[in-house]
Structures are given as structure tokens and as C-alpha cells.
Design an enzyme around this catalytic site. Structure first.
Site, short mmCIF file in Angstrom:
data_model
loop_
_atom_site.label_atom_id
_atom_site.label_comp_id
_atom_site.label_asym_id
_atom_site.label_seq_id
_atom_site.Cartn_x
_atom_site.Cartn_y
_atom_site.Cartn_z
CG MET A 159 23.52 -68.77 -88.81
SD MET A 159 22.81 -67.13 -88.58
CE MET A 159 21.26 -67.36 -89.38
N GLY A 160 23.19 -73.40 -87.23
CA GLY A 160 22.57 -74.49 -86.48
C GLY A 160 21.18 -74.81 -86.98
CG LEU B 38 23.14 -78.44 -88.10
CD1 LEU B 38 24.30 -79.39 -87.77
CD2 LEU B 38 23.61 -77.27 -88.96
CG HIS C 28 22.60 -76.81 -92.35
ND1 HIS C 28 21.34 -76.76 -91.83
CD2 HIS C 28 23.02 -75.52 -92.47
CE1 HIS C 28 21.01 -75.49 -91.63
NE2 HIS C 28 22.00 -74.73 -92.01
CD GLU D 279 25.22 -74.07 -106.38
OE1 GLU D 279 24.19 -74.63 -106.83
OE2 GLU D 279 26.37 -74.29 -106.82
CE LYS E 57 15.10 -81.41 -97.23
NZ LYS E 57 14.39 -82.31 -96.34
CB SER E 58 14.94 -72.61 -95.28
OG SER E 58 15.06 -71.53 -94.37
CB SER E 59 16.85 -73.07 -90.06
OG SER E 59 18.06 -73.74 -90.36
O1 PAF Z 1 24.17 -69.08 -94.32
C1 PAF Z 1 24.21 -69.02 -93.08
O2 PAF Z 1 23.71 -69.89 -92.35
C2 PAF Z 1 24.90 -67.83 -92.42
O3 PAF Z 1 24.67 -66.66 -93.12
C3 PAF Z 1 26.41 -68.05 -92.19
C4 PAF Z 1 27.15 -68.19 -93.50
C5 PAF Z 1 26.62 -69.30 -91.34
C6 PAF Z 1 27.01 -66.86 -91.43
O4 PAF Z 1 26.41 -66.69 -90.19
#
Ligand code: PAF
Length: 279
Positions: free
Chosen positions: A30-31, A33, A37, A148, A184-186
């Protein structure tokens, strides 16, 4: 690197690669990044001849009171990161391209979607499954890469791929953490400085239970109490759930005999963080 907003154009590029017998990897995102990612993209680049990264903030997986409107976005920066890693094509469609007027088909993986995050986000996983199955149909990848950290999402996507006969191999990649252990998370961007300081307590609590399991404590109730007591020391946290489940069925496990998944979600102010570890 190609940047494509249109499904037909994406299919055209993939068909040209396929004519040359190239293998294709897909990393759906979902960007906004980050290094998490990047680890997925790096692995995809290493294991496939061509790599597609999708960047799409999927409205179908956000509940009505969730953060769709404020979800962080930075396409220019994301494209730079993709290019630097050797991604071949970024697919960044508008919402209307993915969900045109009249759209009404959803994909649901029923039982696996009900527990853990599904309790507080009842429509989330059907939104994820719908968009991911669309990506699988559009790109027809050989392999698709998921983190994960979203352990329930990964289990659901594995089940969906099996149930719906997608031929794609689902590759799970380890959690990437900040130096202080925060996954890490957006969404970490939402944290105030005070919340950011408190945030590693979630991983620390899971780690404490992991150590206890290693030292021989096998019953889930005692291990869950360790997590709860450890998190209670950080008053900014409000627990959504802490559970020990089978990693495939996601059903609660009372005594740990084989590998089990310790998974948690907790609120820090208005931000909901998730984390997990295998016991
Ligand atoms: O994990 C994510 O970022 C989202 O749930 C995904 C898999 C890109 C689907 O929108």
C-alpha cells in the site's frame, strides 16, 4: 522501470515477458515503503526474472472509522526506492481502475478471518483477499511476497491461493525491526514522540513470553499473562488482543507442543500496532 496505472497496459507488459519465458514475482504493497517492504522486493528481485510491485491504498480493506483518508502516501519516494532495488514495473492504479462503477464481487476466507485482527476489523480481510486475488489474476505471478508481521493475512492468503487454485507460490518474509525492536510499519509514522518511545514495549512483551517458553513454560495462559503484565508496565498501551494460536489454523492453542504463533495487537493512542513471534 515502468510505472503503469492501467490493467490492460500491465497485462501487455507481462505478456511480453512471458513470451521470453521470464518468471514474474509480485510484491503487493500500500506504498509509503520502508525497509520491511524493501526486504520483500529484494527477495522478489533475487528470485524472479521480472518483478512487479503494486502500490495501492485499498479502500476495501479499511473499515468506516479507520484511517483510509490519512493513510501515509509518498509515491515519488516509493518509485525511487523501487527503481533503486531493480523493480521492473510499478502498478499504481486509481481506485476506479480496481473498483469501477458496478463492482460488487468480494473474496472471503471465512473462518480464518474471524479471530485475532478480524474481531475488531470484521471486513478487513475480505478487502485484502479481494484486492490480492485481483492482483493475482492481473499479473499471474509465479511468486508473491508477503511479510510475516501480518501473520493472519499471510495464513489467509495461503488458504485463499490453495482454495481458489491460484498457481502462485506464496512466499512469507521475516519481520524487519527498528534497532529498538519495534516492527517496521507505515503506521509507525502516526506515533507521537512519546508513543514512539513506548512502542518497543510490545515486542519486548512478546520476547519475554518467548524466553519463558524457551525455559520450559508450555501452557498458554501463563505465557499470555507474561505478555499482559509486561505490557501493563507501559501505561500508554491498551491491549486489543494477545493470543497463542496454531500458525496455520489460527485456532487457540492451550499447551505448546509444536510451533505456535504468539500474536498481539495493541493501541498506542489512536494507532493500532500488531506484532507476533513464533514460539
Ligand atoms: O499488507 C498490505 O500492505 C496489504 O494488506 C496488501 C497485501 C498490499 C493488500 O492491500
Amino acid at each position: 522501470m515502468k510505472v503503469v496505472k492501467n490493467i490492460a497496459v500491465l497485462r501487455h507488459h507481462v505478456a511480453l515477458w512471458r513470451e521470453k519465458k521470464a518468471s514474474v514475482g509480485l510484491t503487493p504493497t500500500m506504498g509509503f515503503l520502508h525497509e520491511g517492504h524493501e526486504s520483500l522486493m529484494r527477495r522478489a528481485v533475487n528470485e524472479n526474472d521480472r518483478v512487479v510491485v503494486s502500490i495501492f491504498v485499498n479502500p476495501a480493506q479499511f473499515g468506516p472509522s479507520e484511517d483510509l483518508d490519512r493513510y501515509p502516501r509518498d509515491l515519488e519516494h516509493d518509485l525511487e526506492r523501487c527503481e533503486a532495488l531493480g523493480v521492473d514495473l510499478v502498478f499504481c492504479p486509481e481506485v476506479e481502475e480496481m473498483y469501477p462503477a458496478g463492482f460488487q464481487s468480494m473474496v472471503a476466507v471465512s473462518a480464518l478471518s474471524q479471530g485475532l485482527c478480524g474481531k475488531s476489523r470484521p471486513t478487513h480481510f475480505q478487502g485484502v483477499c479481494t484486492v490480492v486475488s485481483k492482483f493475482f489474476n492481473i499479473v499471474s505471478p509465479d511468486r508473491a511476497y508477503f511479510g510475516e508481521k501480518d501473520a493472519q493475512q499471510l495464513a489467509i492468503i495461503r488458504r485463499m491461493a490453495k482454495d481458489l487454485d491460484f498457481t502462485v507460490e506464496i512466499v512469507g518474509c521475516p519481520i524487519v525491526r527498528e534497532a529498538d525492536g519495534l516492527a517496521k510499519s507505515s503506521r509507525n509514522k502516526y506515533l507521537s514522540p512519546e508513543e514512539r518511545k513506548a512502542a518497543p514495549a510490545l515486542n519486548k512483551a512478546l520476547h519475554a513470553a518467548g524466553e519463558a517458553a524457551l525455559s520450559g513454560i508450555r501452557d498458554s495462559r501463563s505465557l499470555l499473562r507474561i505478555v499482559e503484565e509486561s505490557l501493563a508496565a507501559e501505561p500508554l498501551f491498551r491491549i486489543d488482543y494477545v493470543e497463542i494460536v496454531d500458525p496455520l489454523s489460527l485456532q487457540p492453542v492451550e499447551k505448546i507442543e509444536r510451533g505456535a504463533l504468539l500474536a498481539a495487537a495493541a493501541w498506542l493512542g489512536a494507532t493500532r500496532l500488531i506484532d507476533n513471534r513464533l514460539l
